[in-house]
Design a protein around this motif. Structure first.
Motif, PDB file in Angstrom:
ATOM      1  N   LEU A  62     -20.301  24.072  20.480  1.00 58.48           N
ATOM      2  CA  LEU A  62     -20.427  23.164  21.619  1.00 58.48           C
ATOM      3  C   LEU A  62     -19.410  22.038  21.489  1.00 58.48           C
ATOM      4  O   LEU A  62     -19.219  21.477  20.410  1.00 58.48           O
ATOM      5  N   LYS A  66     -17.516  16.794  26.057  1.00 61.27           N
ATOM      6  CA  LYS A  66     -18.131  17.095  27.352  1.00 61.27           C
ATOM      7  C   LYS A  66     -18.479  15.862  28.179  1.00 61.27           C
ATOM      8  O   LYS A  66     -18.510  15.910  29.381  1.00 61.27           O
ATOM      9  N   LYS A  67     -18.716  14.726  27.542  1.00 67.60           N
ATOM     10  CA  LYS A  67     -19.096  13.530  28.308  1.00 67.60           C
ATOM     11  C   LYS A  67     -17.885  12.730  28.772  1.00 67.60           C
ATOM     12  O   LYS A  67     -18.031  11.765  29.490  1.00 67.60           O
ATOM     13  N   THR A  72     -17.293  18.310  33.694  1.00 64.41           N
ATOM     14  CA  THR A  72     -18.390  18.868  32.900  1.00 64.41           C
ATOM     15  C   THR A  72     -19.711  18.253  33.339  1.00 64.41           C
ATOM     16  O   THR A  72     -20.459  17.724  32.530  1.00 64.41           O
ATOM     17  N   GLN A  77     -22.998  22.337  32.965  1.00 61.16           N
ATOM     18  CA  GLN A  77     -23.707  22.398  31.690  1.00 61.16           C
ATOM     19  C   GLN A  77     -24.918  23.327  31.776  1.00 61.16           C
ATOM     20  O   GLN A  77     -25.192  24.086  30.850  1.00 61.16           O
ATOM     21  N   CYS A  81     -25.497  26.736  29.602  1.00 58.91           N
ATOM     22  CA  CYS A  81     -26.735  26.992  28.847  1.00 58.91           C
ATOM     23  C   CYS A  81     -27.317  28.359  29.194  1.00 58.91           C
ATOM     24  O   CYS A  81     -27.768  29.100  28.313  1.00 58.91           O
TER      25      CYS A  81
END
Length: 116
Positions: A62, A66-67, A72, A77, A81
């Motif tokens: 991972l 991503k933030k 994203t 997300q 998942c």
């Protein structure tokens, strides 16, 4: 069982998957790093890994970034998942187990190499 062969330390298959190979005693293990192609069917790199090894260690790492990117968002997300859950189920159906890690990919792969 086939006799062990010297395998390359790092073998690149396409831009989306890296396979790290090492010879361990008489067993050839391959760490298959899933990145973009999260399928087990019609996956060239995974197919080659299966043909060249005695054991496959599937891993997904991972991202830590991503933030920091607007693309994203929560929908993406959630989709990721779901794809990872499907990949995990597909691997379990054939006797495998997906390893999930988070962090710097190089560091996480190095840790996994030492753990296996």
């Amino acid at each position: 069982m086939r006799p062990p062969r010297a395998l390359p330390a790092v073998h690149f298959e396409r831009n989306d998957v890296i396979i790290i190979c090492e010879t361990v005693t008489s067993m050839r293990r391959v760490i298959h790093w899933f990145r973009r192609d999260l399928r087990i069917t019609d996956n060239t790199a995974l197919g080659n890994a299966c043909n060249e090894s005695d054991e496959i260690i599937p891993v997904y790492i991972l991202s830590t970034w991503k933030k920091r990117h607007s693309w994203t968002g929560p929908n993406r997300q959630e989709f990721l998942c779901g794809c990872l859950e499907s990949l995990s189920r597909n691997l379990e159906a054939i006797g495998g187990r997906l390893i999930l890690r988070a962090g710097d990919p190089v560091q996480e792969l190095e840790k996994l190499i030492h753990e296996t």
